[in-house]
Design a protein around this motif. Structure first.
Motif, short mmCIF file in Angstrom:
data_model
loop_
_atom_site.label_atom_id
_atom_site.label_comp_id
_atom_site.label_asym_id
_atom_site.label_seq_id
_atom_site.Cartn_x
_atom_site.Cartn_y
_atom_site.Cartn_z
N PHE A 20 -20.51 22.71 -2.70
CA PHE A 20 -19.72 22.54 -1.52
C PHE A 20 -18.91 23.63 -1.27
O PHE A 20 -18.33 24.48 -2.13
N GLU A 21 -18.51 23.77 0.10
CA GLU A 21 -17.51 24.85 0.57
C GLU A 21 -16.17 24.26 0.11
O GLU A 21 -15.47 25.24 -0.29
N GLU A 22 -15.91 23.19 0.77
CA GLU A 22 -14.47 22.74 0.27
C GLU A 22 -14.55 21.20 0.26
O GLU A 22 -15.59 20.55 0.81
N ALA A 23 -13.65 20.72 -0.31
CA ALA A 23 -13.41 19.13 -0.62
C ALA A 23 -12.03 18.62 0.28
O ALA A 23 -11.03 19.25 0.23
N ILE A 24 -12.48 17.55 0.97
CA ILE A 24 -11.26 17.12 1.62
C ILE A 24 -10.77 15.80 1.21
O ILE A 24 -11.54 14.78 1.17
N PHE A 25 -9.65 15.61 0.54
CA PHE A 25 -9.00 14.51 0.14
C PHE A 25 -8.03 13.80 1.27
O PHE A 25 -7.11 14.45 1.64
N ILE A 26 -8.19 12.69 1.45
CA ILE A 26 -7.17 11.94 2.17
C ILE A 26 -6.07 11.17 1.22
O ILE A 26 -6.66 10.31 0.71
N VAL A 27 -4.96 11.43 1.38
CA VAL A 27 -3.69 11.28 0.71
C VAL A 27 -3.40 9.78 1.13
O VAL A 27 -2.97 9.69 2.16
N ARG A 28 -3.27 8.83 0.12
CA ARG A 28 -2.59 7.52 0.43
C ARG A 28 -1.12 7.72 0.97
O ARG A 28 -0.43 8.54 0.63
N GLU A 29 -0.84 6.96 2.05
CA GLU A 29 0.38 6.92 2.68
C GLU A 29 1.65 6.78 1.83
O GLU A 29 2.79 7.36 1.88
N ASP A 30 1.52 5.96 0.89
CA ASP A 30 2.64 5.60 0.04
C ASP A 30 2.75 6.42 -1.08
O ASP A 30 3.77 6.19 -1.82
N VAL A 31 1.85 7.39 -1.60
CA VAL A 31 1.90 7.91 -2.89
C VAL A 31 3.26 8.95 -2.51
O VAL A 31 4.02 9.08 -3.54
N LEU A 32 3.40 9.63 -1.70
CA LEU A 32 4.52 10.63 -1.61
C LEU A 32 5.84 10.01 -1.32
O LEU A 32 6.82 10.65 -1.72
N GLU A 33 5.66 8.99 -0.76
CA GLU A 33 7.06 8.34 -0.56
C GLU A 33 7.58 7.28 -1.41
O GLU A 33 8.93 7.38 -2.13
N ASN A 34 6.64 6.43 -1.98
CA ASN A 34 7.06 5.26 -2.69
C ASN A 34 6.91 5.57 -4.39
O ASN A 34 7.75 4.93 -5.24
N ARG A 35 6.27 6.43 -4.72
CA ARG A 35 5.82 6.60 -5.93
C ARG A 35 6.47 7.89 -6.69
O ARG A 35 6.21 8.08 -8.05
N GLY A 36 7.17 8.84 -5.90
CA GLY A 36 8.01 9.70 -6.81
C GLY A 36 7.11 10.79 -6.96
O GLY A 36 7.34 11.58 -8.14
N VAL A 37 5.89 11.03 -6.53
CA VAL A 37 5.14 12.04 -6.69
C VAL A 37 5.14 13.26 -5.75
O VAL A 37 5.36 13.09 -4.74
N SER A 38 5.50 14.21 -6.25
CA SER A 38 5.65 15.71 -5.30
C SER A 38 4.24 15.98 -4.88
O SER A 38 3.11 15.45 -5.20
N ALA A 39 4.37 16.78 -3.66
CA ALA A 39 3.38 17.26 -2.99
C ALA A 39 2.38 18.21 -4.13
O ALA A 39 1.08 18.16 -4.00
N ASP A 40 2.94 18.96 -5.09
CA ASP A 40 2.45 19.93 -5.72
C ASP A 40 1.46 19.11 -6.78
O ASP A 40 0.30 19.52 -7.13
N GLN A 41 2.11 17.94 -6.98
CA GLN A 41 1.26 17.06 -8.06
C GLN A 41 0.08 16.54 -7.42
O GLN A 41 -1.02 16.56 -7.94
N VAL A 42 0.03 16.05 -6.35
CA VAL A 42 -0.90 15.72 -5.23
C VAL A 42 -2.01 16.79 -5.21
O VAL A 42 -3.30 16.63 -5.34
N VAL A 43 -1.53 18.06 -4.85
CA VAL A 43 -2.54 18.94 -4.79
C VAL A 43 -3.36 19.03 -5.99
O VAL A 43 -4.43 19.60 -6.15
N GLU A 44 -2.35 19.37 -7.08
CA GLU A 44 -2.91 19.82 -8.48
C GLU A 44 -4.11 18.61 -8.97
O GLU A 44 -4.97 18.92 -9.55
N GLU A 45 -3.87 17.60 -8.51
CA GLU A 45 -4.82 16.37 -8.89
C GLU A 45 -5.95 16.48 -8.20
O GLU A 45 -7.21 16.43 -8.58
N ALA A 46 -5.81 16.81 -6.70
CA ALA A 46 -7.14 17.14 -5.87
C ALA A 46 -7.96 18.43 -6.69
O ALA A 46 -9.15 18.05 -6.55
N ARG A 47 -7.19 19.48 -6.96
CA ARG A 47 -7.93 20.54 -7.56
C ARG A 47 -8.65 20.17 -8.82
O ARG A 47 -9.74 20.43 -9.07
N ARG A 48 -7.90 19.34 -9.59
CA ARG A 48 -8.66 18.85 -10.84
C ARG A 48 -9.89 18.06 -10.72
O ARG A 48 -10.91 18.20 -11.40
N VAL A 49 -9.65 17.14 -9.65
CA VAL A 49 -11.11 16.31 -9.37
C VAL A 49 -12.16 17.16 -8.92
O VAL A 49 -13.16 16.93 -9.20
#
Length: 89
Positions: A20-49
């Motif tokens: 594939f050329e690129e993967a598109i991940f749709i981020v849950r709305e509550d992840v960045l607000e309620n769970r204390g996860v940084s945007a960098d952690q979410v991007v790193e998880e997407a790359r790992r997947v």
């Protein structure tokens, strides 16, 4: 199908473009607000997947050689051993 107007997405470029050329991940709305996860952690998880997907779907070289290739290699080795036996005696 996407519902709603405002979605956060992460687009990850593929490390190996055979699949594939690129993967598109749709981020849950509550992840960045309620769970204390940084945007960098979410991007790193997407790359790992994405990397994990490519790793699981890329076969090693030995699995890419068809059965006929193994037969040809075996026949060649048998011929070499046979010819070596003729020359030694």
């Amino acid at each position: 199908m996407l519902k709603g107007i405002n979605r956060r997405v992460i687009v990850v470029k593929a490390p190996d473009r055979r699949f594939f050329e690129e993967a598109i991940f749709i981020v849950r709305e509550d992840v960045l607000e309620n769970r204390g996860v940084s945007a960098d952690q979410v991007v790193e998880e997407a790359r790992r997947v994405a990397d994990n997907y490519v790793g699981k779907n890329t076969r090693p070289l030995r699995e890419r050689i068809p059965a006929a290739g193994y037969m040809a290699i075996g026949a060649l080795l048998a011929t070499v051993v046979w010819c070596a036996g003729l020359f030694l005696y």
